[in-house]
Scaffold this motif. Sequence first.
Motif, short mmCIF file in Angstrom:
data_model
loop_
_atom_site.label_atom_id
_atom_site.label_comp_id
_atom_site.label_asym_id
_atom_site.label_seq_id
_atom_site.Cartn_x
_atom_site.Cartn_y
_atom_site.Cartn_z
N UNK A 1 45.79 42.87 26.49
CA UNK A 1 45.66 41.41 26.60
C UNK A 1 44.60 40.92 25.61
N UNK A 2 43.48 41.63 25.56
CA UNK A 2 42.40 41.25 24.64
C UNK A 2 42.87 41.29 23.18
N UNK A 3 43.70 42.27 22.86
CA UNK A 3 44.25 42.35 21.50
C UNK A 3 45.12 41.13 21.21
N UNK A 4 45.92 40.73 22.18
CA UNK A 4 46.76 39.53 22.01
C UNK A 4 45.89 38.30 21.78
N UNK A 5 44.82 38.19 22.54
CA UNK A 5 43.91 37.05 22.39
C UNK A 5 43.22 37.07 21.02
N UNK A 6 42.83 38.28 20.58
CA UNK A 6 42.21 38.42 19.26
C UNK A 6 43.15 37.94 18.16
N UNK A 7 44.42 38.32 18.28
CA UNK A 7 45.40 37.94 17.28
C UNK A 7 45.69 36.44 17.29
N UNK A 8 45.41 35.79 18.41
CA UNK A 8 45.67 34.35 18.55
C UNK A 8 44.44 33.50 18.21
N UNK A 9 43.38 34.14 17.74
CA UNK A 9 42.17 33.40 17.39
C UNK A 9 42.47 32.36 16.31
N UNK A 10 41.76 31.26 16.37
CA UNK A 10 41.87 30.23 15.34
C UNK A 10 40.49 29.93 14.76
N UNK B 1 33.85 28.29 12.64
CA UNK B 1 33.74 28.80 14.01
C UNK B 1 35.06 29.44 14.42
N UNK B 2 34.99 30.66 14.92
CA UNK B 2 36.19 31.35 15.40
C UNK B 2 36.35 31.08 16.89
N UNK B 3 37.54 30.61 17.26
CA UNK B 3 37.79 30.22 18.65
C UNK B 3 38.82 31.16 19.26
N UNK B 4 38.42 31.82 20.35
CA UNK B 4 39.34 32.69 21.09
C UNK B 4 39.96 31.88 22.22
N UNK B 5 41.30 31.84 22.30
CA UNK B 5 41.92 31.03 23.36
C UNK B 5 41.65 31.58 24.75
N UNK B 6 41.69 30.72 25.73
CA UNK B 6 41.52 31.14 27.13
C UNK B 6 42.82 31.76 27.62
N UNK B 7 42.70 32.85 28.36
CA UNK B 7 43.88 33.53 28.87
C UNK B 7 44.35 32.84 30.15
N UNK B 8 45.38 32.02 30.01
CA UNK B 8 45.92 31.25 31.14
C UNK B 8 47.44 31.36 31.15
N UNK B 9 48.05 30.85 32.23
CA UNK B 9 49.51 30.79 32.30
C UNK B 9 50.06 29.97 31.14
N UNK B 10 49.35 28.90 30.80
CA UNK B 10 49.79 28.04 29.70
C UNK B 10 49.78 28.79 28.37
N UNK C 1 52.78 31.20 28.34
CA UNK C 1 54.04 30.47 28.16
C UNK C 1 54.21 30.03 26.71
N UNK C 2 53.12 29.63 26.08
CA UNK C 2 53.17 29.13 24.71
C UNK C 2 53.31 30.25 23.69
N UNK C 3 52.73 31.42 23.96
CA UNK C 3 52.64 32.48 22.95
C UNK C 3 53.51 33.70 23.21
N UNK C 4 54.19 33.75 24.37
CA UNK C 4 55.06 34.88 24.68
C UNK C 4 56.38 34.33 25.25
N UNK C 5 57.28 35.22 25.58
CA UNK C 5 58.56 34.79 26.18
C UNK C 5 58.48 34.77 27.71
#
Length: 363
Positions: free
Chosen positions: A69-78, A172-181, A184-188
Motif C-alpha cells: 500500500x505504501x508503495x502505491x501511495x509513493x507512486x501516487x505522490x504529487x 513540496x512533495x505531497x503523499x495522498x491520504x489512503x482512503x476509500x476515495x 476508487x480513483x486510482x485502482x479498479x
Amino acid sequence: MSRNKICKSTIVAVMVAGALMLTACGGASVPDKYNYDDFSKYVKLGKYKNLEYTKADASVSDTEVQDAINTTLEQAKTKEQVKEGTAASDSIVNIDYTGKINGKKFDGGSATGYELNLGDSNFISGFAEQIVGHKVGETFDITVTFPANYSNNTELSGKKATFTIKLNSLVKTVTPEYTDEFVKKNTKFKNKAEYEKNLKNQLLKDKKAQAASSEKQELFQKILNSSKIKKYPSKELKDAQKKMIDTYKALAKKNDMSYEKYLKSSMGMSKKAFENQAKVAAKNTVKQELVLFALAKQYNIKVSDKEYKEYLDKLLKDAGYTRSQYEKAAGMSIEKYADQNNLYDTMVYEKVMAKVLKDSIAK
C-alpha cells in the motif's frame, strides 16, 4: 518484454544464467536439440525421485500488505510549487540560473525551471549551500570555484564562476491520504477492503510462484550435482561455445569495437583466454542441458510446435505486443529472442520440475 542485457560478469555466470535458472527474462517450431533416443551414453542421471527439499514459505503478512500500500501511495505522490517561504538546507527548490566566468556565459552553465534538492545535490561545492536562506521570488548572485580536476569540462577546472539565481519556488512533495476515495480513483476497486483483499491474494500468488521456483531450483541442483557426464555431445558443445562467442561479437559490433578490443575492455581478457573459458562454460551449460533433457526423456515429456507457438504468443500478449510490434521494437522475431534466451528450455524445465517436485518429499 525487454531484450536481455549482458553485464560484465564471469563467463560461467553468463552461461549458467541461460541454462541452470532456465528462466527468461518470454509458425514457431520447437528447436531441434537433444533429440536422443538414448541419453545413457552421455550422462548418468543422479537420483531424481523421492528427493527431500525445503518447503518455501508462501504466506503473506499484514506488514507486507501495508508495504505494498505504501508503495502505491509513493507512486501516487504529487509535487506542489510553493510560491512563498525560505529555502532550508533540506528544501527542494525550483530555480533559474545563469553562470558566467569573467563576465562571459559558458556552455552548460545556464538553466530555467531546474529542480534542485539542496540536501542531496551533486552540484559543485558551495552552489546549493548558498541558496539556503534566500526567499522565493528573490534573485541573487553566488560565487563558486570549479574543482581543479573537474572532469565534466576540463576548460572549467579551477575557474571561479558567478551564478545569478532566481528562486522560483519551493517544491513540496505531497503523499495522498489512503482512503476509500483514493482507492476508487486510482485502482479498479471500490474501497480499501476490496483493494486489500485483492492485494493480499496477488501477493500470495506471487509468493507461491517464488516458493515453487525456489523449490524446483533446489531439486534441480541436487540432481545436477549427483549426475555424471560420460561424454559430451560434440554438436551441442560446439553450439554452446559458439553462442557465447557470437554474443560477444554482436556486443562488440554494437559498441563499434573489434571483437578482440571489446573482450579486452569489457572482460579484461585476450581472445584466446576468453575462448578457453568459453569452452569450460560450454561444458557447464551442456551438462545442465543433458540432465534436463534426460529427465524429460525419463518422464516422457515433450513440447509440441503448437504448445511452443502458444507459449510465445502468450509472452507477447502479456507484454502488450503483436508480433510485428515486437519485431519493430526489438529488432528481431520472437522466435529469435526465444532461441537466444533458451525459452524452449524454460518450457521443458517447468514441465520436468513439476514432475520431480510431485515425486519429492518436503521437509
